[in-house]
Design a protein around this motif. Sequence first.
Motif, PDB file in Angstrom:
ATOM      1  N   ALA A  25       0.828  -1.200   0.000  1.00 55.54           N
ATOM      2  CA  ALA A  25       0.000   0.000   0.000  1.00 55.54           C
ATOM      3  C   ALA A  25       0.869   1.260   0.000  1.00 55.54           C
ATOM      4  O   ALA A  25       0.547   2.245  -0.677  1.00 55.54           O
ATOM      5  CB  ALA A  25      -0.922  -0.006   1.218  1.00 55.54           C
ATOM      6  N   ALA A  26       1.981   1.241   0.748  1.00 50.49           N
ATOM      7  CA  ALA A  26       2.876   2.407   0.809  1.00 50.49           C
ATOM      8  C   ALA A  26       3.447   2.728  -0.567  1.00 50.49           C
ATOM      9  O   ALA A  26       3.558   3.889  -0.957  1.00 50.49           O
ATOM     10  CB  ALA A  26       3.993   2.154   1.813  1.00 50.49           C
ATOM     11  N   ILE A  29       2.789   6.273  -2.708  1.00 53.98           N
ATOM     12  CA  ILE A  29       3.846   7.137  -3.264  1.00 53.98           C
ATOM     13  C   ILE A  29       3.599   7.384  -4.757  1.00 53.98           C
ATOM     14  O   ILE A  29       3.697   8.514  -5.249  1.00 53.98           O
ATOM     15  CB  ILE A  29       5.230   6.495  -3.040  1.00 53.98           C
ATOM     16  CG1 ILE A  29       5.562   6.481  -1.542  1.00 53.98           C
ATOM     17  CG2 ILE A  29       6.300   7.251  -3.817  1.00 53.98           C
ATOM     18  CD1 ILE A  29       6.809   5.702  -1.200  1.00 53.98           C
ATOM     19  N   LYS A  30       3.266   6.330  -5.488  1.00 57.76           N
ATOM     20  CA  LYS A  30       3.021   6.453  -6.927  1.00 57.76           C
ATOM     21  C   LYS A  30       1.830   7.366  -7.206  1.00 57.76           C
ATOM     22  O   LYS A  30       1.879   8.235  -8.081  1.00 57.76           O
ATOM     23  CB  LYS A  30       2.780   5.067  -7.515  1.00 57.76           C
ATOM     24  CG  LYS A  30       2.489   5.071  -9.007  1.00 57.76           C
ATOM     25  CD  LYS A  30       2.248   3.660  -9.530  1.00 57.76           C
ATOM     26  CE  LYS A  30       1.904   3.680 -11.014  1.00 57.76           C
ATOM     27  NZ  LYS A  30       1.647   2.319 -11.533  1.00 57.76           N
ATOM     28  N   GLU A  32      -9.455   9.245  -5.381  1.00 62.80           N
ATOM     29  CA  GLU A  32     -10.299   8.192  -4.813  1.00 62.80           C
ATOM     30  C   GLU A  32      -9.494   6.913  -4.599  1.00 62.80           C
ATOM     31  O   GLU A  32      -9.640   6.240  -3.572  1.00 62.80           O
ATOM     32  CB  GLU A  32     -11.479   7.917  -5.741  1.00 62.80           C
ATOM     33  CG  GLU A  32     -12.538   9.013  -5.744  1.00 62.80           C
ATOM     34  CD  GLU A  32     -13.647   8.734  -6.736  1.00 62.80           C
ATOM     35  OE1 GLU A  32     -13.502   7.779  -7.526  1.00 62.80           O
ATOM     36  OE2 GLU A  32     -14.648   9.476  -6.722  1.00 62.80           O
ATOM     37  N   THR A  33      -8.645   6.597  -5.556  1.00 66.88           N
ATOM     38  CA  THR A  33      -7.797   5.409  -5.416  1.00 66.88           C
ATOM     39  C   THR A  33      -6.815   5.587  -4.269  1.00 66.88           C
ATOM     40  O   THR A  33      -6.585   4.658  -3.469  1.00 66.88           O
ATOM     41  CB  THR A  33      -7.032   5.154  -6.726  1.00 66.88           C
ATOM     42  OG1 THR A  33      -7.947   5.076  -7.817  1.00 66.88           O
ATOM     43  CG2 THR A  33      -6.240   3.858  -6.651  1.00 66.88           C
ATOM     44  N   LEU A  34      -6.229   6.784  -4.159  1.00 71.28           N
ATOM     45  CA  LEU A  34      -5.308   7.056  -3.057  1.00 71.28           C
ATOM     46  C   LEU A  34      -6.017   6.925  -1.716  1.00 71.28           C
ATOM     47  O   LEU A  34      -5.469   6.373  -0.756  1.00 71.28           O
ATOM     48  CB  LEU A  34      -4.729   8.466  -3.211  1.00 71.28           C
ATOM     49  CG  LEU A  34      -3.834   8.967  -2.072  1.00 71.28           C
ATOM     50  CD1 LEU A  34      -2.583   8.102  -1.949  1.00 71.28           C
ATOM     51  CD2 LEU A  34      -3.456  10.429  -2.293  1.00 71.28           C
ATOM     52  N   SER A  35      -7.244   7.405  -1.651  1.00 71.75           N
ATOM     53  CA  SER A  35      -8.005   7.336  -0.407  1.00 71.75           C
ATOM     54  C   SER A  35      -8.240   5.889   0.020  1.00 71.75           C
ATOM     55  O   SER A  35      -8.200   5.567   1.216  1.00 71.75           O
ATOM     56  CB  SER A  35      -9.338   8.063  -0.571  1.00 71.75           C
ATOM     57  OG  SER A  35     -10.131   7.944   0.592  1.00 71.75           O
TER      58      SER A  35
END
Length: 414
Positions: free
Chosen positions: A45-46, A50-51, A371-374
């Motif tokens: 997930a990390a 970052i990406k 939304e994906t980052l969330s």
Amino acid sequence: MRISTSQVFMSNLDNISRNNTDLFKTQQQLSTGKNVLQPSDDPLAAAQIIKLKKEIARNDQFQGNIDVSQRRLEQEEIALDQLNNINIRLREITIKAGSEVLTAADRKSLAAEVDEMTQQMLGLMNTKDVQGEYLFSGYKGDTAAYAYDEASEQYVFQGDSGQRLIQVGPDNRIASTDSGQKLFEQIQAPEQPYVSNNPEGVLNGVSLVNRDKLEEVMADKELPLDITVQDTSTVPPTLLIEDAAGTVLFDNSADPTDPQNQLGNELGISLGINPSVPPAPTGPFSAEVDLRAEKTNPLNIALKLQEGLEDLDLSDPEQKEAFRTLVADTLDTLTQAEESNIQARTSLGARINALEQQETVNTDYQLFTKETLSSFEDLDYAEAISRFALQQNVLGAAYQSFSKIKEMSLFNYI
């Protein structure tokens, strides 16, 4: 299995420490709203976080580039629109100036208005963007696009042909500026005589006096003209004019009543040919005259019109004919300027529309990326609060159980 008292104490201490750590981590998650506090919490997930953050930052830069480009293009559109209005007014003045009922004072008044409009055009063509750079100078943003050159007595372009491209999407670059060389320097000026191979300055003052007469004389002839001063001791000097095919158009050493010489004489008049006697009259001397169309710009069109309105005396037949030619040439070049202006504004409109469409695409992509980052980064508060309450109970139980266990000692019965 034998368990010592020290093992009991160390085991309880480890459990309490672990429960404290879990409770503290959950408390940090609740206070920050983040599920992943450090890469070790969830390495996969990390990496995704970052990406995704890099994508969001890059997209923010694209949106910033769109804002910069829109400001520049809208500013350019305003400048071109005002320049077009000036061109329209110059056309009205040119048509009015062609009227024979105007007096010399009337023409001078029109010349004063043309001069004022020329200065307005100069200011518009030297427009600066919000960053303080000249909009139409190409890559030479610190140099004014146009300036008056005292040597040539013309307005000259000082920039270059560079067009600044700015990236507004992953695979989309938009031109955010236009060079004045492309916008203003492509106007085809009327053909003018060009003298070459002119030793000792045998020909001087060659200019296009009567375009219609020249076209009539040269209807079936070939350029360039070869003009030879055969005898400089005569007054006027003996003159021979031939076209590129060697056809004699004028020879004043022959019978002056010859119809061919009459036509050649009209040719000489239409070009204003004025042979001079060289310092050392050893003749013959030859020179070539050709017609060459140069590029011009709206500033020089207006400047030439102003000079004609101020200087030409319409009481003189030759100057009157020259003024008539000037009016016709000015109307032709203004038409070209207006067409170039329309093409430029059409291109601007297309680019502004493309920017708006790209901005919509970037906004949608930014929303999807966030939304994906969330989903990777943000905390599920319902789950975390429930987990926090459970960890509090577990820690409390660990403290209470340890307090009971530590009282189980034989020393209490001694």
